[in-house]
Write an enzyme that holds these catalytic residues in place. Structure first.
Site, PDB file in Angstrom:
ATOM      1  CG  HIS A  17      -2.889  74.165  -7.380  1.00 22.32           C
ATOM      2  ND1 HIS A  17      -1.879  74.302  -6.456  1.00 22.32           N
ATOM      3  CD2 HIS A  17      -3.953  74.820  -6.856  1.00 22.32           C
ATOM      4  CE1 HIS A  17      -2.324  75.001  -5.420  1.00 22.32           C
ATOM      5  NE2 HIS A  17      -3.583  75.334  -5.650  1.00 22.32           N
ATOM      6  CD  GLU A  18      -7.151  75.881  -8.502  1.00 21.72           C
ATOM      7  OE1 GLU A  18      -7.936  75.572  -7.592  1.00 21.72           O
ATOM      8  OE2 GLU A  18      -6.260  76.745  -8.368  1.00 21.72           O
ATOM      9  CG  HIS A  22      -7.741  73.262  -3.973  1.00 21.33           C
ATOM     10  ND1 HIS A  22      -7.286  73.325  -2.687  1.00 21.33           N
ATOM     11  CD2 HIS A  22      -7.075  74.242  -4.655  1.00 21.33           C
ATOM     12  CE1 HIS A  22      -6.385  74.302  -2.587  1.00 21.33           C
ATOM     13  NE2 HIS A  22      -6.236  74.872  -3.771  1.00 21.33           N
ATOM     14  CG  HIS A  42      -8.885  68.482   0.739  1.00 19.16           C
ATOM     15  ND1 HIS A  42      -8.217  69.581   1.230  1.00 19.16           N
ATOM     16  CD2 HIS A  42      -9.034  67.645   1.794  1.00 19.16           C
ATOM     17  CE1 HIS A  42      -7.968  69.408   2.522  1.00 19.16           C
ATOM     18  NE2 HIS A  42      -8.455  68.241   2.892  1.00 19.16           N
TER      19      HIS A  42
END
Ligand SMILES: [Zn+2]
Length: 712
Positions: free
Chosen positions: A502-503, A506, A509
């Site tokens: 998940h991290e 980010h 991104h």
């Protein structure tokens, strides 16, 4: 200058914390007060990587003060420029202002989240109101706004490219939302409110961390911790010793209501004690009771919203999100609450049956859920967490799982380097190379829990990509994985594996950002959109080709057996009623608190919380909210005020994106590159939902979310 971005961060089910990140440009040299201060100039290390070995606590306050002074000079020069406003002399000039302040804020807030101390907490307290006032001095400057407004009115004639035009519109909106159109008297009121909100949020956040440390469970004997592994009990003994409690055992508290040890502790009394300590945080009197702070924050925010012409703070916050208004958020959360609680009740019945099968007669409570859920899971899927953990060794998960998936999808590669300074010896640093061999970014992995680190998991940036400023990304991921005793391997739970993916979503991104203006860099998107790329990256954690590459036994190197692997995947459907209910309860609480007018702010925090949960039908005692009001940092520390719904809102896009990847051949470059080019690289340069449509070919539909959550 770019308005402070509430940059995100969080994990699968809403473990998050936010950080203020600002990017900025070359500006006049700082004055002599910063002689010898390493923050005075941009770092000469690759990609302006911070000189962690030279930056000391005492460097921050003077750099903040000088940074604010210089930026105000720059802003005055822009506002008082005798020449008519142009895009370059106004908007671009603002984008380039505040370099020193930006650099200082970035390093300070990132470190304060990951590695704080009393001195930094004191600086944080001192600076929060000053920074709020600094922002007001810019956004409430009438000459400056007049220039922005005149450009905005002629925007159709300015021959701006799409990103520049979007930037102008964004700046105009930032000014209006910050109060630029208010009367002078109302501007003064707003400034006072902003200063007190900033101070209150800081004290809330510091109280939550200190209270979590103070609330640790302390027991007298090994026997009371029966069920925990020998290594974990040894760690508890060491933790107690470190606090001067020789011979005792200390189990620390994580920031959610649920505590990891609850799944293991066989002694029901100990479980209940731990759960009670967790749930009482911030509301049992004492130094770190946060109830008064909550009420003051809720009131000040409501007053701010009223001043700006909104019915309540949620209406103000949502107006700048893809959700747009409270009606659409209330509807989504309200529609899902009932089926979620129904699922949780069914699950509770299964757990109660297990209690009875265990020969006990008690009624299942919140303290028992995780323990019996593990038993039911073990029975239903014939495996438990202890069986899978040896296959999830941290370095394997990171380099052969997270990095491997990114390589397959986007062609990027990673090389660890040990020559750059770090603020803690556990932090790892990697150069990230694009498919063409050119360096794209620096990635930092700070994976272990520490007493001076905020709870949860998050991503932030030490440098944000911008073509205007010639900046490349330095991106960090932070998790809170318990550090094993020296010589022992770090073995992750499935949730921790998922959080790592998940991290990194980010991080992608941020690293793939390919924008001109710093205001739009990477994760500078609406906060109900920003969780989407991170959630989407979680799908690769269980993708067979990825799992087969990283899920190998730490001792034997044997791959995880296919049957166990299938069970892990299948078991994701387990306990979905619980996870949806605890999340929805917190989301609804966050909305309730922020949908009040100033006159409606209650006087009793716990009574309000109880009646709100009951009213919304999520008052199911065995499933407490994931965060109760008094330790709900998302909601009361700043970043996710009236915005905790964002995880579910983003998940609609996530679920629909998973379908797209599956329909398009899964883990392959063509799909990854399309996603990167249409969406990940675009940051905030365009309307978020338009970026999604560009990628997906249509708007997102709800069915994949209902399917994923078991809510059909
Ligand atoms: Zn996140």
């Amino acid at each position: 200058m770019s308005r402070p971005q509430m940059l995100v961060v969080a994990a699968a089910l809403g473990l998050a914390f936010s950080q203020t990140v600002i990017a900025a440009a070359e500006t006049p040299a700082a004055s002599a007060v910063l002689a010898g201060n390493p923050l005075a100039t941009a770092s000469k290390l690759p990609f302006n990587y911070p000189v962690f070995d030279q930056i000391k606590d005492e460097h921050f306050a003077p750099a903040f003060t000088e940074g604010m002074r210089i930026q105000l000079e720059e802003i005055a020069a822009i506002a008082n420029n005798p020449k008519p406003a142009t895009f370059d002399n106004t908007i671009v000039a603002m984008e380039k202002s505040g370099e020193l302040l930006s650099r200082t804020q970035t390093v300070f807030y990132n470190l304060q989240g990951a590695n704080t101390n009393d001195k930094m907490d004191a600086i944080d307290s001192e600076m929060s109101a000053k920074l709020a006032a600094h922002g007001d001095a810019i956004y409430l400057n009438p000459q400056l706004f007049a220039r922005v407004h005149s450009l905005y009115q002629q925007r159709a004639k300015l021959k701006l490219d799409a990103e520049a035009r979007h930037l102008l519109e964004r700046y105009h909106k930032d000014f209006v939302r910050a109060g630029a159109q208010l009367s002078d008297a109302d501007k003064e009121k707003l400034k006072n409110l902003n200063a007190s909100i900033a101070t209150l949020q800081t004290s809330f956040s510091q109280s939550v961390l200190k209270e979590a440390n103070a609330a640790a469970l302390i027991v007298d004997s090994r026997a009371e911790l029966a069920g925990m592994s020998e290594a974990a009990i040894d760690a508890a003994a060491a933790a107690a010793k470190a606090k001067g409690l020789d011979g005792k055992f200390l189990v620390s508290i994580v920031n959610t209501s649920g505590q990891p040890a609850l799944a293991e502790l066989t002694d029901r009394n100990v479980r209940e004690k731990l759960m009670a300590l967790s749930l009482a945080r911030g509301s049992h009197g004492g130094e770190f009771d946060s109830r008064e702070i909550v009420l003051k924050i809720a009131k000040a925010r409501a007053e701010k919203a009223t001043l700006l012409g909104y019915a309540n703070f949620a209406a103000y916050a949502l107006d700048d999100q893809t959700a747009h208004d409270t009606k659409s958020v209330n509807q989504l959360l309200g529609d899902l609450a009932k089926p979620a609680v129904n699922n949780a009740r069914k699950e509770a019945a299964d757990l109660q049956a297990m209690v009875v099968a265990d020969g006990a007669t008690f009624q299942l409570g919140a303290a028992d859920w995780a323990y019996y859920a593990d038993k039911v899971r073990a029975q239903r899927y014939a495996f438990d967490e202890k069986q899978i953990k040896p296959y999830f060794e941290l370095d394997n998960v990171l380099t052969k799982g997270v990095f491997f998936a990114a390589n397959k999808l986007y062609g990027i590669s990673f090389k660890e380097r040990k020559d750059l300074p770090v603020y803690n010896p556990d932090v790892r640093v990697f150069d990230v190379f694009d498919a063409n061999g050119k360096q794209l970014a620096i990635f930092m992995a700070d994976m272990y829990a520490r007493g001076n680190k905020q709870g949860g998991a998050w991503m932030n940036e030490y440098s944000s990509q911008s073509k205007l400023l010639g900046r490349h990304p330095v991106v960090a991921n932070h998790l809170n994985i318990p550090k094993p005793p020296a010589g022992e391997p770090t073995l992750l739970t499935y949730d921790e594996v998922s959080t790592a993916f998940h991290e990194f979503g980010h991080a992608l991104h941020g690293m793939f950002s390919n924008v001109t203006y710093p205001r739009f860099s990477g994760t500078s998107v609406p906060s109900d959109f920003v969780e989407y790329p991170s959630q989407a990256n979680e799908m690769w954690a269980v993708w067979p080709e990825v799992l087969a590459n990283y899920a190998k036994h730490y001792k034997t190197g044997e791959p995880m057996p296919k049957e166990l692997l299938d069970k892990v995947i299948e078991s994701r459907k387990f306990n979905r009623g619980f996870t949806a209910t605890e999340y929805l309860a917190s989301s609804l609480l966050d909305q309730r608190w922020h949908q009040l007018t100033p006159a409606q702010i209650p006087s009793d925090v716990l009574a309000f919380e109880a009646s709100a949960l009951k009213d919304l039908g999520v008052d199911f005692a065995p499933v407490p909210p994931r965060y109760r009001t008094t330790y709900f940092s998302h909601s009361f520390s700043g970043g996710y005020a009236a915005g905790y719904y964002a995880y579910l809102w983003s998940e609609k896009l996530t679920a629909d994106t998973e379908v797209w990847f599956k329909q398009n051949g899964g883990l392959k470059r063509a799909s990854g590159d399309w996603y990167r080019n249409q969406l990940l690289s675009r940051g905030g340069t365009d309307d978020a939902m338009k970026l999604f449509r560009n990628f997906r070919g249509r708007d997102a539909i709800i069915e994949p979310l209902l399917e994923r959550r078991g809510l059909k």
